[in-house]
Design a protein around this motif. Structure first.
Motif, mmCIF file in Angstrom:
data_model
loop_
_atom_site.group_PDB
_atom_site.id
_atom_site.type_symbol
_atom_site.label_atom_id
_atom_site.label_comp_id
_atom_site.label_asym_id
_atom_site.label_seq_id
_atom_site.Cartn_x
_atom_site.Cartn_y
_atom_site.Cartn_z
ATOM 1 N N HIS A 149 -5.786 0.417 3.603
ATOM 2 C CA HIS A 149 -4.531 -0.273 3.892
ATOM 3 C C HIS A 149 -4.873 -1.610 4.547
ATOM 4 O O HIS A 149 -5.848 -1.689 5.310
ATOM 5 C CB HIS A 149 -3.663 0.568 4.831
ATOM 6 N N PRO A 150 -4.098 -2.668 4.281
ATOM 7 C CA PRO A 150 -4.380 -3.957 4.922
ATOM 8 C C PRO A 150 -4.394 -3.896 6.444
ATOM 9 O O PRO A 150 -5.151 -4.631 7.092
ATOM 10 C CB PRO A 150 -3.234 -4.851 4.416
ATOM 11 N N GLY A 209 0.819 -1.208 0.000
ATOM 12 C CA GLY A 209 0.000 0.000 0.000
ATOM 13 C C GLY A 209 0.846 1.248 0.000
ATOM 14 O O GLY A 209 2.031 1.248 -0.299
ATOM 15 N N ARG A 210 0.177 2.366 0.366
ATOM 16 C CA ARG A 210 0.819 3.668 0.210
ATOM 17 C C ARG A 210 1.831 3.971 1.295
ATOM 18 O O ARG A 210 2.693 4.806 1.127
ATOM 19 C CB ARG A 210 -0.259 4.748 0.189
ATOM 20 N N HIS A 211 1.726 3.334 2.457
ATOM 21 C CA HIS A 211 2.601 3.652 3.588
ATOM 22 C C HIS A 211 3.504 2.444 3.860
ATOM 23 O O HIS A 211 3.313 1.715 4.818
ATOM 24 C CB HIS A 211 1.765 3.971 4.832
ATOM 25 N N ARG A 212 4.478 2.228 3.013
ATOM 26 C CA ARG A 212 5.259 1.002 3.099
ATOM 27 C C ARG A 212 6.438 1.117 4.057
ATOM 28 O O ARG A 212 6.915 0.119 4.545
ATOM 29 C CB ARG A 212 5.783 0.625 1.711
ATOM 30 N N ARG A 213 6.933 2.321 4.343
ATOM 31 C CA ARG A 213 8.166 2.464 5.094
ATOM 32 C C ARG A 213 7.894 2.859 6.536
ATOM 33 O O ARG A 213 7.318 3.902 6.791
ATOM 34 C CB ARG A 213 9.068 3.522 4.435
ATOM 35 N N LEU A 216 -10.883 -5.140 1.156
ATOM 36 C CA LEU A 216 -9.834 -5.748 1.984
ATOM 37 C C LEU A 216 -10.431 -6.517 3.160
ATOM 38 O O LEU A 216 -9.966 -7.609 3.506
ATOM 39 C CB LEU A 216 -8.880 -4.668 2.492
ATOM 40 N N LEU A 217 -11.465 -5.950 3.779
ATOM 41 C CA LEU A 217 -12.102 -6.627 4.914
ATOM 42 C C LEU A 217 -12.838 -7.876 4.447
ATOM 43 O O LEU A 217 -12.782 -8.923 5.117
ATOM 44 C CB LEU A 217 -13.063 -5.668 5.619
ATOM 45 N N ALA A 218 -13.515 -7.804 3.318
ATOM 46 C CA ALA A 218 -14.203 -8.975 2.780
ATOM 47 C C ALA A 218 -13.231 -10.106 2.498
ATOM 48 O O ALA A 218 -13.533 -11.287 2.741
ATOM 49 C CB ALA A 218 -14.950 -8.593 1.498
#
Length: 255
Positions: free
Chosen positions: A115-116, A15-19, A169-171
């Motif tokens: 995000h996961p 996702g967008r916030h990997r670091r 993602l929740l599903a």
């Protein structure tokens, strides 16, 4: 009886916030400013406290959006992280105006979702109320307590569209249908419940895609009672929220 819930240790995610945030930062590292819609007390203060404990190398400041211009440091870089689960354009516009009015060079990140990790936190909140299997790996032989989930937000059609990816993602985590709906306007919870029950899903649960400051505390309870469904608690100061805040900050350092 609710099954015991086990929170997993934070881990690298897509996702967008990997670091994540580096363990050591230079003395002139940007301040992290949490921008809270509404009050900076209650759940927002709890999240800020968790972020500070988990990331002692970061200077963390918390501000309501309407006081943000006065809260940004002058002559120093800052990263503003909105406490939002989706990119609410009205709140982001207010944050942008505050940054411009402050004259600072602050950078504003995107919202915390989709995000996961956000989907994982929603799953855990459902499991805490006995509305989902606590662990989809260890308990596959246990039937699901519900047939479908309504992921609720506030803000009408735009908000519903904003949390659609989180619903997917929740599903995927629950292996159940998840439909997004708005608590305060159409497309609303009643419509979502009718659609799901027409498709054969009789046992429903409401999952608030809310940190907690976005709507009155009893709004979710009222919506659940109206459709005879169970409901989870808002995300609150779940560890995943603090983790996503740190990742949003870390992604700005990396760029």
């Amino acid at each position: 009886m609710s099954l015991p819930v086990r929170e997993r240790a934070p881990r690298p995610g897509g996702g967008r916030h990997r670091r994540p945030v580096p363990t050591s930062l230079p003395p002139d590292a940007p301040m992290l400013v949490l921008a809270a819609p509404g009050s900076a007390e209650g759940v927002a203060a709890e999240i800020a406290a968790v972020v500070r404990v988990d990331n002692p190398q970061i200077e963390v400041r918390l501000s309501p959006v309407d006081e943000l211009a006065d809260s940004l440091p002058s002559g120093r870089d800052a990263v503003v992280v909105p406490l939002l689960t989706w990119d609410d354009p009205a709140v982001l516009a207010a944050i942008g105006k505050a940054v411009a009015a402050s004259g600072s060079g602050a950078v504003v990140t995107e919202a915390l979702g989709p995000h996961p990790l956000l989907a994982e936190a929603l799953h855990i909140r459902l499991a805490e109320r006995g509305l989902a299997r606590a662990d989809r790996v260890r308990l596959l032989n246990v039937s699901s307590p519900v047939d479908a989930v309504i992921l609720v937000t506030v803000g009408g059609e735009r908000a519903v569209h904003g949390v659609q990816a989180t619903a997917v993602l929740l599903a995927s985590r629950l292996t159940l249908p998840v439909v997004a709906a708005s608590l305060d306007s159409e497309p609303g919870v009643q419509m979502a419940a009718q659609r799901l029950r027409a498709a054969g899903a009789q046992r429903l649960a409401i999952s608030p895609c809310l940190i907690g400051h976005e709507a009155p505390a009893d709004l979710v309870q009222q919506a659940a009672a109206a459709i005879d469904a169970g409901h989870a608690e808002p995300l609150g100061a779940h560890s995943a929220i603090a983790d996503l805040v740190a990742r949003a900050y870390g992604s700005q350092l990396a760029s």
